[in-house]
Design a protein around this motif. Structure first.
Motif, PDB file in Angstrom:
ATOM      1  N   GLY A   1      14.462 -26.630 -93.530  1.00 39.84           N
ATOM      2  CA  GLY A   1      14.713 -25.235 -93.189  1.00 39.84           C
ATOM      3  C   GLY A   1      14.170 -24.873 -91.816  1.00 39.84           C
ATOM      4  O   GLY A   1      13.729 -25.739 -91.056  1.00 39.84           O
TER       5      GLY A   1
ATOM      6  N   ARG B   1      22.182 -18.304 -94.222  1.00 35.66           N
ATOM      7  CA  ARG B   1      22.528 -19.312 -95.228  1.00 35.66           C
ATOM      8  C   ARG B   1      22.683 -18.606 -96.566  1.00 35.66           C
ATOM      9  O   ARG B   1      22.367 -17.432 -96.698  1.00 35.66           O
ATOM     10  CB  ARG B   1      21.437 -20.393 -95.350  1.00 35.66           C
TER      11      ARG B   1
ATOM     12  N   ARG C   1       7.392  -8.719 -95.093  1.00 34.98           N
ATOM     13  CA  ARG C   1       7.916  -9.040 -93.778  1.00 34.98           C
ATOM     14  C   ARG C   1       8.881  -8.014 -93.177  1.00 34.98           C
ATOM     15  O   ARG C   1       8.810  -7.718 -91.988  1.00 34.98           O
ATOM     16  CB  ARG C   1       8.620 -10.404 -93.854  1.00 34.98           C
TER      17      ARG C   1
HETATM   18  P1  AMP Z   1      14.978 -20.711 -94.202  1.00 34.19           P
HETATM   19  O1  AMP Z   1      15.032 -20.532 -95.679  1.00 34.19           O
HETATM   20  O2  AMP Z   1      15.232 -22.093 -93.755  1.00 34.19           O
HETATM   21  O3  AMP Z   1      15.811 -19.693 -93.484  1.00 34.19           O
HETATM   22  O4  AMP Z   1      13.460 -20.419 -93.764  1.00 34.19           O
HETATM   23  C1  AMP Z   1      12.832 -19.274 -94.278  1.00 34.19           C
HETATM   24  C2  AMP Z   1      11.325 -19.467 -94.239  1.00 34.19           C
HETATM   25  O5  AMP Z   1      10.877 -19.388 -92.896  1.00 34.19           O
HETATM   26  C3  AMP Z   1      10.603 -18.338 -94.957  1.00 34.19           C
HETATM   27  O6  AMP Z   1      10.428 -18.627 -96.314  1.00 34.19           O
HETATM   28  C4  AMP Z   1       9.283 -18.277 -94.244  1.00 34.19           C
HETATM   29  O7  AMP Z   1       8.355 -19.184 -94.821  1.00 34.19           O
HETATM   30  C5  AMP Z   1       9.615 -18.730 -92.839  1.00 34.19           C
HETATM   31  N1  AMP Z   1       9.748 -17.597 -91.905  1.00 34.19           N
HETATM   32  C6  AMP Z   1      10.720 -16.656 -91.872  1.00 34.19           C
HETATM   33  N2  AMP Z   1      10.544 -15.798 -90.850  1.00 34.19           N
HETATM   34  C7  AMP Z   1       9.419 -16.201 -90.200  1.00 34.19           C
HETATM   35  C8  AMP Z   1       8.680 -15.739 -89.051  1.00 34.19           C
HETATM   36  N3  AMP Z   1       9.105 -14.675 -88.353  1.00 34.19           N
HETATM   37  N4  AMP Z   1       7.577 -16.416 -88.681  1.00 34.19           N
HETATM   38  C9  AMP Z   1       7.171 -17.513 -89.381  1.00 34.19           C
HETATM   39  N5  AMP Z   1       7.812 -17.999 -90.463  1.00 34.19           N
HETATM   40  C10 AMP Z   1       8.911 -17.362 -90.870  1.00 34.19           C
END
Ligand code: AMP
Ligand code: ZN
Ligand code: FE
Ligand code: FE
Length: 296
Positions: A132, A167, A194
Protein backbone atom coordinates in the motif's frame (compact mmCIF):
# COMPACT_ATOMS: atom_id res chain seq x y z
CA UNK A 1 -5.25 -4.34 33.76
CA UNK A 2 -3.76 -2.59 30.68
CA UNK A 3 -5.50 -3.29 27.39
CA UNK A 4 -4.38 -2.04 23.94
CA UNK A 5 -6.83 -2.98 21.18
CA UNK A 6 -5.23 -1.64 17.97
CA UNK A 7 -1.76 -2.51 16.63
CA UNK A 8 -0.11 -3.25 13.28
CA UNK A 9 2.67 -5.69 12.42
CA UNK A 10 4.78 -6.23 9.29
CA UNK A 11 1.88 -8.22 7.87
CA UNK A 12 0.40 -4.83 6.98
CA UNK A 13 2.27 -1.54 7.43
CA UNK A 14 3.87 -1.95 10.86
CA UNK A 15 7.55 -2.81 11.24
CA UNK A 16 7.55 -5.62 13.85
CA UNK A 17 6.94 -9.27 13.05
CA UNK A 18 3.66 -10.35 14.71
CA UNK A 19 5.47 -12.40 17.36
CA UNK A 20 7.87 -9.55 18.16
CA UNK A 21 4.92 -7.20 18.53
CA UNK A 22 3.33 -9.55 21.08
CA UNK A 23 6.63 -9.78 22.99
CA UNK A 24 6.96 -5.98 22.93
CA UNK A 25 3.42 -5.66 24.31
CA UNK A 26 4.29 -8.00 27.19
CA UNK A 27 7.53 -6.10 27.85
CA UNK A 28 5.52 -2.85 27.99
CA UNK A 29 3.44 -4.37 30.79
CA UNK A 30 0.25 -4.83 28.77
CA UNK A 31 -2.14 -7.57 29.90
CA UNK A 32 -4.15 -7.68 26.66
CA UNK A 33 -3.16 -6.76 23.12
CA UNK A 34 -5.11 -6.94 19.87
CA UNK A 35 -3.32 -7.47 16.55
CA UNK A 36 -5.30 -5.52 13.95
CA UNK A 37 -3.41 -5.51 10.67
CA UNK A 38 -5.09 -3.81 7.73
CA UNK A 39 -7.53 -6.13 5.93
CA UNK A 40 -5.84 -9.40 6.85
CA UNK A 41 -5.68 -12.16 9.45
CA UNK A 42 -2.35 -13.43 8.13
CA UNK A 43 -0.47 -12.47 11.32
CA UNK A 44 -2.79 -14.35 13.67
CA UNK A 45 -1.08 -17.77 13.86
CA UNK A 46 2.36 -16.39 14.76
CA UNK A 47 0.89 -13.87 17.22
CA UNK A 48 -1.21 -16.58 18.90
CA UNK A 49 1.73 -18.92 19.29
CA UNK A 50 3.90 -16.24 20.89
CA UNK A 51 1.04 -14.97 23.10
CA UNK A 52 0.54 -18.47 24.53
CA UNK A 53 4.29 -18.79 25.21
CA UNK A 54 4.67 -15.27 26.61
CA UNK A 55 1.59 -15.22 28.81
CA UNK A 56 -0.34 -12.26 27.42
CA UNK A 57 -3.98 -12.22 26.32
CA UNK A 58 -4.32 -11.81 22.55
CA UNK A 59 -7.37 -10.57 20.68
CA UNK A 60 -7.23 -11.57 17.03
CA UNK A 61 -8.48 -8.68 14.96
CA UNK A 62 -8.07 -6.66 11.79
CA UNK A 63 -8.70 -3.10 10.60
CA UNK A 64 -10.95 -3.11 7.54
CA UNK A 65 -10.71 -0.32 4.93
CA UNK A 66 -14.28 0.80 4.37
CA UNK A 67 -16.08 3.82 2.99
CA UNK A 68 -19.22 5.65 3.99
CA UNK A 69 -20.70 8.39 1.81
CA UNK A 70 -17.40 8.91 0.03
CA UNK A 71 -15.38 9.14 3.26
CA UNK A 72 -12.78 6.57 4.21
CA UNK A 73 -13.64 4.83 7.51
CA UNK A 74 -11.45 2.27 9.28
CA UNK A 75 -13.39 -0.52 10.96
CA UNK A 76 -11.74 -2.61 13.66
CA UNK A 77 -13.09 -6.17 13.62
CA UNK A 78 -12.36 -8.44 16.57
CA UNK A 79 -12.61 -12.21 16.67
CA UNK A 80 -14.47 -12.89 13.40
CA UNK A 81 -13.98 -16.10 11.45
CA UNK A 82 -12.01 -14.64 8.50
CA UNK A 83 -13.10 -17.55 6.31
CA UNK A 84 -16.77 -16.44 6.37
CA UNK A 85 -17.27 -15.95 2.60
CA UNK A 86 -18.77 -12.41 2.59
CA UNK A 87 -16.00 -11.15 4.90
CA UNK A 88 -13.26 -13.01 3.04
CA UNK A 89 -14.52 -11.60 -0.28
CA UNK A 90 -14.42 -8.00 0.99
CA UNK A 91 -10.91 -8.43 2.41
CA UNK A 92 -9.71 -9.91 -0.85
CA UNK A 93 -11.18 -7.05 -2.86
CA UNK A 94 -9.50 -4.43 -0.67
CA UNK A 95 -6.12 -6.18 -0.78
CA UNK A 96 -6.34 -6.66 -4.55
CA UNK A 97 -7.35 -3.01 -5.00
CA UNK A 98 -4.35 -1.91 -2.94
CA UNK A 99 -1.87 -4.02 -4.90
CA UNK A 100 -3.41 -3.48 -8.34
CA UNK A 101 -2.93 0.29 -8.31
CA UNK A 102 0.78 0.00 -7.44
CA UNK A 103 2.17 0.06 -11.03
CA UNK A 104 0.12 3.15 -11.84
CA UNK A 105 1.29 4.88 -8.66
CA UNK A 106 4.90 4.10 -9.53
CA UNK A 107 4.31 5.41 -13.08
CA UNK A 108 3.00 8.69 -11.65
CA UNK A 109 6.15 9.03 -9.55
CA UNK A 110 8.30 8.18 -12.58
CA UNK A 111 6.55 11.00 -14.46
CA UNK A 112 7.73 13.32 -11.69
CA UNK A 113 11.31 12.22 -12.37
CA UNK A 114 11.57 9.76 -9.46
CA UNK A 115 13.33 6.53 -10.45
CA UNK A 116 11.22 4.19 -8.32
CA UNK A 117 10.29 0.68 -9.47
CA UNK A 118 7.51 -1.72 -8.42
CA UNK A 119 10.28 -4.10 -7.31
CA UNK A 120 11.66 -1.42 -4.94
CA UNK A 121 8.25 -1.20 -3.27
CA UNK A 122 7.72 -4.96 -3.09
CA UNK A 123 11.19 -5.27 -1.54
CA UNK A 124 10.23 -3.01 1.39
CA UNK A 125 6.79 -4.63 1.77
CA UNK A 126 8.45 -7.92 2.75
CA UNK A 127 5.81 -10.27 4.15
CA UNK A 128 2.94 -7.76 3.95
CA UNK A 129 -0.34 -9.08 2.55
CA UNK A 130 -0.43 -6.19 0.02
CA UNK A 131 1.74 -3.23 -0.95
CA UNK A 132 0.00 0.00 0.00
CA UNK A 133 0.88 3.67 0.21
CA UNK A 134 2.92 3.29 3.42
CA UNK A 135 5.18 0.84 1.56
CA UNK A 136 5.53 3.23 -1.38
CA UNK A 137 6.45 5.87 1.20
CA UNK A 138 9.09 3.59 2.75
CA UNK A 139 10.55 2.89 -0.70
CA UNK A 140 10.76 6.65 -1.34
CA UNK A 141 12.60 7.04 1.98
CA UNK A 142 15.01 4.28 1.05
CA UNK A 143 15.63 5.98 -2.31
CA UNK A 144 16.45 9.23 -0.49
CA UNK A 145 13.58 11.17 -2.09
CA UNK A 146 11.91 12.02 1.23
CA UNK A 147 12.96 11.90 4.89
CA UNK A 148 10.02 9.93 6.27
CA UNK A 149 6.54 8.53 5.63
CA UNK A 150 4.86 11.80 6.56
CA UNK A 151 6.83 13.76 3.97
CA UNK A 152 6.03 11.11 1.34
CA UNK A 153 2.29 11.46 2.03
CA UNK A 154 2.42 15.25 2.21
CA UNK A 155 4.27 15.61 -1.08
CA UNK A 156 3.07 12.68 -3.17
CA UNK A 157 0.65 10.14 -1.71
CA UNK A 158 -2.10 11.89 0.25
CA UNK A 159 -5.46 12.66 -1.34
CA UNK A 160 -5.02 15.52 -3.83
CA UNK A 161 -1.27 14.92 -4.23
CA UNK A 162 0.17 13.88 -7.62
CA UNK A 163 0.67 10.14 -6.98
CA UNK A 164 -2.63 9.62 -5.15
CA UNK A 165 -4.85 6.88 -6.59
CA UNK A 166 -8.07 5.67 -5.01
CA UNK A 167 -8.75 2.00 -4.46
CA UNK A 168 -11.66 -0.24 -3.50
CA UNK A 169 -13.04 0.11 0.05
CA UNK A 170 -15.81 -2.04 1.52
CA UNK A 171 -19.17 -0.29 2.12
CA UNK A 172 -19.17 0.38 5.89
CA UNK A 173 -22.59 -1.01 6.84
CA UNK A 174 -21.95 -4.16 4.76
CA UNK A 175 -18.64 -4.65 6.55
CA UNK A 176 -20.30 -4.27 9.97
CA UNK A 177 -22.86 -6.93 9.02
CA UNK A 178 -20.24 -9.27 7.56
CA UNK A 179 -18.18 -9.07 10.78
CA UNK A 180 -21.21 -9.85 12.96
CA UNK A 181 -22.22 -12.77 10.74
CA UNK A 182 -18.64 -14.03 10.99
CA UNK A 183 -19.02 -14.16 14.78
CA UNK A 184 -17.01 -11.04 15.56
CA UNK A 185 -17.60 -7.51 16.81
CA UNK A 186 -16.78 -4.23 15.13
CA UNK A 187 -15.54 -0.90 16.45
CA UNK A 188 -14.99 2.23 14.38
CA UNK A 189 -11.29 3.17 14.55
CA UNK A 190 -10.42 6.83 15.24
CA UNK A 191 -13.93 7.87 14.08
CA UNK A 192 -13.21 11.60 13.92
CA UNK A 193 -9.47 11.35 13.52
CA UNK A 194 -7.57 12.01 10.35
CA UNK A 195 -10.32 13.69 8.32
CA UNK A 196 -10.74 16.41 10.93
CA UNK A 197 -14.47 16.18 10.30
CA UNK A 198 -17.19 14.75 12.48
CA UNK A 199 -18.01 12.07 9.94
CA UNK A 200 -19.61 9.55 10.34
CA UNK A 201 -21.92 11.89 12.29
CA UNK A 202 -24.26 11.07 15.19
CA UNK A 203 -27.08 9.95 12.87
CA UNK A 204 -24.74 7.69 10.89
CA UNK A 205 -23.45 6.16 14.12
CA UNK A 206 -26.99 5.51 15.34
CA UNK A 207 -27.77 3.74 12.04
CA UNK A 208 -24.57 1.69 12.29
CA UNK A 209 -25.35 0.79 15.86
CA UNK A 210 -28.68 -0.63 14.67
CA UNK A 211 -26.76 -2.52 11.94
CA UNK A 212 -24.70 -4.23 14.66
CA UNK A 213 -21.75 -1.92 15.36
CA UNK A 214 -20.40 -2.59 18.87
CA UNK A 215 -18.14 0.32 19.72
CA UNK A 216 -16.17 3.48 19.07
CA UNK A 217 -12.43 3.90 19.49
CA UNK A 218 -12.57 7.11 21.50
CA UNK A 219 -9.09 7.30 23.02
CA UNK A 220 -6.77 7.56 20.02
CA UNK A 221 -3.86 9.91 19.34
CA UNK A 222 -5.69 11.50 16.39
CA UNK A 223 -8.45 12.77 18.73
CA UNK A 224 -8.08 15.98 20.74
CA UNK A 225 -9.48 15.96 24.30
CA UNK A 226 -12.63 17.76 23.16
CA UNK A 227 -13.27 15.19 20.41
CA UNK A 228 -12.79 12.36 22.91
CA UNK A 229 -15.32 13.93 25.28
CA UNK A 230 -17.92 14.31 22.51
CA UNK A 231 -17.40 10.76 21.21
CA UNK A 232 -17.54 9.34 24.73
CA UNK A 233 -20.89 11.04 25.33
CA UNK A 234 -22.21 9.83 21.98
CA UNK A 235 -21.09 6.25 22.68
CA UNK A 236 -22.86 6.34 26.03
CA UNK A 237 -26.04 7.66 24.39
CA UNK A 238 -25.99 4.90 21.75
CA UNK A 239 -24.99 2.11 24.13
CA UNK A 240 -21.70 1.59 22.28
CA UNK A 241 -18.55 0.25 23.92
CA UNK A 242 -15.74 2.83 24.38
CA UNK A 243 -12.24 1.65 23.49
CA UNK A 244 -8.79 3.19 23.62
CA UNK A 245 -5.66 2.03 21.83
CA UNK A 246 -2.27 3.00 20.47
CA UNK A 247 -2.53 2.22 16.73
CA UNK A 248 1.10 1.11 17.13
CA UNK A 249 3.01 0.60 13.85
CA UNK A 250 6.53 -0.08 15.24
CA UNK A 251 8.83 2.58 13.79
CA UNK A 252 6.32 3.18 10.98
CA UNK A 253 4.29 5.79 12.84
CA UNK A 254 5.69 8.23 15.41
CA UNK A 255 3.77 9.16 18.55
CA UNK A 256 1.87 5.85 18.79
CA UNK A 257 3.83 3.73 21.32
CA UNK A 258 2.20 0.57 22.70
CA UNK A 259 -0.17 1.37 25.56
CA UNK A 260 -0.26 5.13 24.94
CA UNK A 261 -4.06 4.82 25.17
CA UNK A 262 -5.82 1.88 26.77
CA UNK A 263 -9.30 0.40 27.12
CA UNK A 264 -11.17 0.31 30.42
CA UNK A 265 -11.45 -3.34 31.62
CA UNK A 266 -15.24 -3.00 32.01
CA UNK A 267 -15.60 -1.80 28.44
CA UNK A 268 -13.38 -4.68 27.29
CA UNK A 269 -15.61 -7.13 29.17
CA UNK A 270 -18.68 -5.69 27.42
CA UNK A 271 -16.97 -6.08 24.05
CA UNK A 272 -16.04 -9.70 24.77
CA UNK A 273 -19.57 -10.38 25.93
CA UNK A 274 -20.98 -9.13 22.63
CA UNK A 275 -18.35 -11.15 20.76
CA UNK A 276 -19.31 -14.31 22.65
CA UNK A 277 -22.94 -13.86 21.61
CA UNK A 278 -22.01 -13.22 17.96
CA UNK A 279 -19.68 -16.23 17.98
CA UNK A 280 -22.37 -18.50 19.41
CA UNK A 281 -24.78 -17.46 16.64
CA UNK A 282 -22.12 -17.88 13.95
CA UNK A 283 -21.31 -21.38 15.23
CA UNK A 284 -24.87 -22.60 15.48
CA UNK A 285 -26.44 -20.81 12.49
CA UNK A 286 -23.52 -20.90 10.05
CA UNK A 287 -21.17 -23.57 11.33
CA UNK A 288 -18.33 -21.05 11.49
CA UNK A 289 -15.32 -21.22 13.81
CA UNK A 290 -14.66 -17.76 15.31
CA UNK A 291 -11.22 -17.80 16.96
CA UNK A 292 -11.87 -16.52 20.50
CA UNK A 293 -9.19 -14.82 22.59
CA UNK A 294 -5.90 -16.47 23.45
CA UNK A 295 -5.85 -16.43 27.25
CA UNK A 296 -2.71 -15.56 29.16
P1 AMP B 1 -3.65 2.53 1.35
O1 AMP B 1 -4.68 1.64 1.96
O2 AMP B 1 -2.61 1.82 0.59
O3 AMP B 1 -4.27 3.67 0.59
O4 AMP B 1 -2.85 3.21 2.57
C1 AMP B 1 -3.60 3.76 3.63
C2 AMP B 1 -2.74 3.81 4.88
O5 AMP B 1 -1.77 4.84 4.74
C3 AMP B 1 -3.56 4.21 6.10
O6 AMP B 1 -4.10 3.09 6.74
C4 AMP B 1 -2.54 4.89 6.97
O7 AMP B 1 -1.86 3.95 7.79
C5 AMP B 1 -1.57 5.49 5.99
N1 AMP B 1 -1.80 6.93 5.77
C6 AMP B 1 -2.85 7.52 5.16
N2 AMP B 1 -2.70 8.86 5.11
C7 AMP B 1 -1.52 9.14 5.72
C8 AMP B 1 -0.78 10.34 6.01
N3 AMP B 1 -1.25 11.54 5.62
N4 AMP B 1 0.40 10.23 6.64
C9 AMP B 1 0.88 9.01 7.00
N5 AMP B 1 0.24 7.85 6.77
C10 AMP B 1 -0.93 7.90 6.14
ZN1 ZN C 1 -1.67 1.36 9.22
FE1 FE D 1 -6.65 3.45 10.83
FE1 FE E 1 -4.53 1.41 12.39
Amino acid sequence: MRIDLHTHSRVSDGTDAPGDLVRAAKAQGLDVVALTDHDTAAGWPEAAEVAAETGIELVRGMEISTEHQGHSVHLLAYLPDPAHPPLAAELERVLAGRSDRLPQMVARLNDLGIALTVEDVVAVSGDAAASGRPHVADALVRLGVVADRTEAFDRYLAWGRPAYLSRYAAPLADAVRAVTEAGGVSVIAHPWGRSGRERPDADDLAMLSRAGLSGLEVDHQDHAPRTRARLRALARELGLVVTGASDYHGTGKVGHPLGVNTTDPEEYARLLDRAARAAEAARTVRGLVPPGVVRA
